[in-house]
Scaffold this motif. Structure first.
Motif, PDB file in Angstrom:
ATOM      1  N   ALA A   1       0.857  -1.154  -0.080  1.00 44.78           N
ATOM      2  CA  ALA A   1      -0.142  -0.033  -0.020  1.00 44.78           C
ATOM      3  C   ALA A   1       0.771   1.213  -0.007  1.00 44.78           C
ATOM      4  N   GLN A   2       1.856   1.221   0.629  1.00 47.87           N
ATOM      5  CA  GLN A   2       2.814   2.356   0.948  1.00 47.87           C
ATOM      6  C   GLN A   2       3.685   2.606  -0.197  1.00 47.87           C
ATOM      7  N   PHE A   3       4.179   1.812  -0.862  1.00 50.59           N
ATOM      8  CA  PHE A   3       5.140   1.965  -1.789  1.00 50.59           C
ATOM      9  C   PHE A   3       4.945   1.488  -3.217  1.00 50.59           C
ATOM     10  N   GLY A   4       3.691   0.736  -3.548  1.00 52.55           N
ATOM     11  CA  GLY A   4       3.542  -0.008  -4.574  1.00 52.55           C
ATOM     12  C   GLY A   4       3.059   0.733  -5.842  1.00 52.55           C
ATOM     13  N   GLY A   5       2.145   1.774  -5.389  1.00 50.35           N
ATOM     14  CA  GLY A   5       1.464   2.779  -6.189  1.00 50.35           C
ATOM     15  C   GLY A   5       0.182   2.219  -6.537  1.00 50.35           C
ATOM     16  N   GLU A   6      -0.649   3.064  -7.418  1.00 56.23           N
ATOM     17  CA  GLU A   6      -1.895   2.876  -7.796  1.00 56.23           C
ATOM     18  C   GLU A   6      -2.128   1.703  -8.548  1.00 56.23           C
TER      19      GLU A   6
ATOM     20  N   PHE B   1      -2.316   5.572   2.093  1.00 51.96           N
ATOM     21  CA  PHE B   1      -1.475   5.814   0.923  1.00 51.96           C
ATOM     22  C   PHE B   1      -2.099   5.138  -0.309  1.00 51.96           C
ATOM     23  N   ASN B   2      -3.069   4.485  -0.298  1.00 48.86           N
ATOM     24  CA  ASN B   2      -3.554   3.523  -1.379  1.00 48.86           C
ATOM     25  C   ASN B   2      -5.042   3.349  -1.332  1.00 48.86           C
ATOM     26  N   ASN B   3      -5.981   4.494  -1.179  1.00 44.64           N
ATOM     27  CA  ASN B   3      -7.217   4.210  -0.821  1.00 44.64           C
ATOM     28  C   ASN B   3      -8.189   4.565  -1.557  1.00 44.64           C
ATOM     29  N   SER B   4      -7.967   4.476  -3.063  1.00 46.41           N
ATOM     30  CA  SER B   4      -8.857   4.738  -4.130  1.00 46.41           C
ATOM     31  C   SER B   4      -9.748   3.887  -4.209  1.00 46.41           C
ATOM     32  N   LYS B   5      -9.766   2.804  -3.520  1.00 55.36           N
ATOM     33  CA  LYS B   5     -10.670   1.659  -4.019  1.00 55.36           C
ATOM     34  C   LYS B   5     -11.434   1.187  -2.688  1.00 55.36           C
ATOM     35  N   VAL B   6     -11.236   1.863  -1.675  1.00 57.76           N
ATOM     36  CA  VAL B   6     -11.766   1.360  -0.225  1.00 57.76           C
ATOM     37  C   VAL B   6     -12.658   2.677   0.374  1.00 57.76           C
TER      38      VAL B   6
END
Length: 720
Positions: free
Chosen positions: A555-560, A604-609
């Motif tokens: 989530a932190q480093f993997g990106g969209e 960091f990676n919340n576009s789908k939650v």
């Protein structure tokens, strides 16, 4: 006594029965017969050693009072001493926040016994219990650390008196243990407090050092002295450099000691084999290879002391680094003593750090021409499976110390070959053990031996993972072409039919791929991603932890590119966190990492939650129980949300305030956040904010445990 003997050998079977075993053994500490009380202490102490720290976490309320009761057994010194020895076993693996709950009671008991036994020693010369109580006091201080500060003045004068005045050779061990205790207490309370006695202790140590020529080779004080010097170095830090010219001579001499070896025939060996100073290996019908073992322990201790000096003094030790490297590198092949080889390899990354003051070229030559080829060769030919992982750990630390580009193409090729060989052996050894389980001679005794081998192999694998971690940490995605050469092994480790430790360490390696190569890692997703997601709910806590950590760094480093995967993980992570047994001691680290993974997805990676839906549950999931690294991340985000008065965190009409104060209280009690950090201050500010309304604050305080209340009270007082 039988229970004591079973623990180490029957670890997995006995762990499931510990509730019953502790309940059965503990009452015997008050048995009418001293031998039974002695045996009960022995069993409790051994259980603490074999099953720590879980044993201490689960059964401290039963074990500590039982052992303290035994310390009153004045009529039976051996039982009394054994109770104190079992308390050492308890302390060695005990988390600090648990021991602190009993400190007042333990200290009061030890002080009373010490005073009685010191008087007895002065009048009659009895030393058995006095020696043991001093050892126990040292162990308590070592675990309690800064919490021992308030007891310091109650013990130090008497300990200094023993060190200064007990000079009779019959009491050398007592004096040695006292030296150990003083140095451990000094280390626990820190330089500022210890400085009031430091000069006197240093002078006494120096006096003993100059008198060392008169000591017998087997004088127990020598080993205690060498260890005490190392601790004094740790206490004083750079200020210790002034003493190096005085102490380095004897240490270098002891570290350079060459043992006496001999080839003897069978007749001569019969005369010599009763000597405890010689060990023999039979080479044929008539020839025996013997080594004189006296001095080997001192050599090992001296090597460990050099490790400490290099680690603590860094550039202050630079002028000795070349001489010490020349001693240590050949000792990588000192097959007479495992401890010497382990200390030799442990020293190498610290010696490289020491040498940095002499310039990059000097360090590169020391590493490339001397240390690296010898360390790689030592890893290749090391005969002991228990020593091999220490070599791998040292190699990993060297890479971290030196950074990108520290290996030549040739050395990198050697490393890949070595990794390939070790990983092949790992899988082959597993196959061989499975075959032995099908053998007609297979029984419980064979299984215990095979399980020991399983654990040894798992530990080696963990250090192989450390080496990979060090390269990804320093080389990032430029390490991928090298990693791809051995990647199939790590993919194979993730298979569902592999032992849990294989899956754990396979996941840890792909965690590093995710953390250090970010979106680039997506091209390997078919090798690891499905395994990582399904492992979130694995039945083994260690696998769940490795998986949850991986999801967090994804989530932190993997990106969209990983957004869909992050969304897929949320229900699994929540099921782990909200499981009825999630807060059990053995599940704590996995639960902490699952909470942190949810937080990192939100951050960091919340576009789908649905972030608000997750945050509405966050307060009920806290506190973090044991993982300091994840605690920093979770509580930083937690404080950010509080700064914004986020409604999900505050609750309707600020109804969550008692829970928020309890979270801070528990976190301070467990010492999960370092006191000298801005985050610690931010967390205390939460409580201070509540404190401005005394009525609300009293409601919050009334709902805390005694430990939480005390920890908060001390923290708020110190912060003023």
């Amino acid at each position: 006594m039988a229970v004591s003997a079973c623990g180490e050998g029957c670890h997995i079977h006995m762990e499931q029965m510990l509730d019953n075993i502790v309940d059965a053994v503990q009452p015997f500490t008050t048995d009418q017969h001293p031998r039974v009380r002695y045996a009960a202490c022995n069993a409790l102490g051994q259980l603490c050693t074999d099953f720590g720290p879980n044993c201490q976490k689960k059964y401290h309320r039963k074990i500590v009072p039982a052992l303290l009761g035994v310390l009153d057994d004045e009529a039976n010194p051996r039982v009394q001493a054994h109770g104190a020895a079992a308390l050492v076993n308890f302390c060695e693996e005990c988390p600090k926040h648990i021991l602190v709950q009993y400190l007042d009671a333990i200290i009061a008991k030890l002080e009373a016994v010490l005073n009685n036994k010191f008087k007895e020693y002065m009048e009659k010369g009895n030393k058995l219990v006095l020696e043991q109580v001093i050892t126990t006091l040292a162990s308590v201080a070592d675990t309690a650390q800064d919490k021992f500060l308030i007891y310091y003045d109650r013990f130090m004068p008497k300990l200094k008196y023993i060190m200064e005045n007990v000079v009779n050779p019959a009491y050398r061990l007592l004096r040695g243990k006292t030296i150990e205790c003083i140095s451990l207490i000094g280390l626990a309370v820190g330089k500022e407090k210890f400085m009031q006695d430091c000069n006197q202790v240093m002078q006494l140590l120096l006096k003993t050092q100059t008198d060392q020529d008169d000591m017998a080779d087997d004088d127990p004080q020598i080993t205690y002295m060498i260890s005490a010097w190392a601790r004094m170095c740790k206490i004083l830090g750079k200020d210790f450099t002034q003493y190096l010219p005085l102490v380095m001579g004897p240490v270098l001499k002891a570290a350079s000691l060459k043992p006496e070896v001999a080839l003897v025939d069978s007749e001569d060996m019969k005369e010599m084999e009763n000597s405890s100073d010689w060990q023999f290996v039979t080479l044929g019908d008539q020839q025996n290879f013997g080594i004189c073992t006296s001095g080997l322990e001192e050599k090992a201790t001296a090597c460990q002391m050099l490790v400490c000096y290099a680690r603590e003094l860094k550039e202050g030790f630079a002028e000795y680094s070349e001489d010490v490297v020349k001693i240590m590198v050949p000792l990588l092949k000192f097959y007479f003593n495992d401890s010497v080889r382990i200390a030799a390899t442990e020293s190498l990354p610290y010696l490289l750090e020491c040498a940095k003051i002499r310039g990059e070229k000097y360090v590169a030559t020391m590493w490339g021409d001397y240390i690296c080829p010898n360390l790689l060769k030592a890893i290749e030919i090391e005969p002991e499976q228990s020593v091999l992982p220490e070599y791998l750990a040292s190699f990993a630390k060297c890479i971290e110390a030196l950074g990108k580009g520290c290996l030549s193409e040739q050395d990198m090729g050697s490393l890949v070959s070595l990794m390939d060989k070790l990983l092949k052996q790992h899988f082959q050894r597993h196959v061989e053990r499975q075959e032995k389980r099908k053998d007609e001679d297979y029984d419980d005794i064979v299984e215990e031996s095979l399980m020991d081998e399983d654990e040894e192999d798992a530990y080696v694998l963990s250090k192989i993972a450390d080496v990979i971690h060090s390269f990804f940490g320093t080389h990032k995605e430029s390490f991928l072409p090298v990693f791809e050469q051995i990647m199939p092994y790590f993919e194979k480790l993730l298979a569902t039919d592999r032992p849990w430790s294989d899956r754990q360490w396979g996941l840890c390696v792909f965690d590093d791929v995710l953390e250090h190569t970010g979106p680039v890692s997506f091209k390997y997703k078919d090798l690891f991603l499905e395994h990582m997601i399904s492992a979130i709910t694995d039945k083994t806590p260690e696998v769940r932890q490795a998986s949850a950590y991986g999801i967090g760094v994804m989530a932190q480093f993997g990106g969209e590119i990983y957004a869909d995967a992050c969304a897929e993980c949320i229900p699994r992570l929540v099921s782990v966190i909200e499981h009825a047994e999630s807060k059990l001691v053995e599940n704590g680290p996995a639960t902490d990492n699952a909470i942190s993974a949810c937080v990192k997805i939100c951050q960091f990676n919340n576009s789908k939650v649905n972030v608000d839906e997750i945050l509405a549950r966050l307060v009920s999931w806290l506190p973090i129980l044991s993982d300091e690294e994840e605690a920093v991340h979770v509580y930083s985000y937690f404080c950010d949300l509080l700064d914004k008065n986020h409604p999900a965190i505050m609750g309707e009409n600020a109804s969550n305030l008692p829970k928020l104060v309890a979270i801070v209280g528990e976190t301070v009690h467990r010492e999960l956040i370092q006191e000298d950090t801005p985050l610690y201050q931010r967390m205390l500010n939460i409580v201070k904010q509540v404190q401005t309304n005394q009525d609300v604050f009293q409601v919050c305080i009334s709902q805390l445990s005694e430990q939480q209340r005390q920890a908060l009270s001390e923290a708020l007082t110190d912060a003023k």
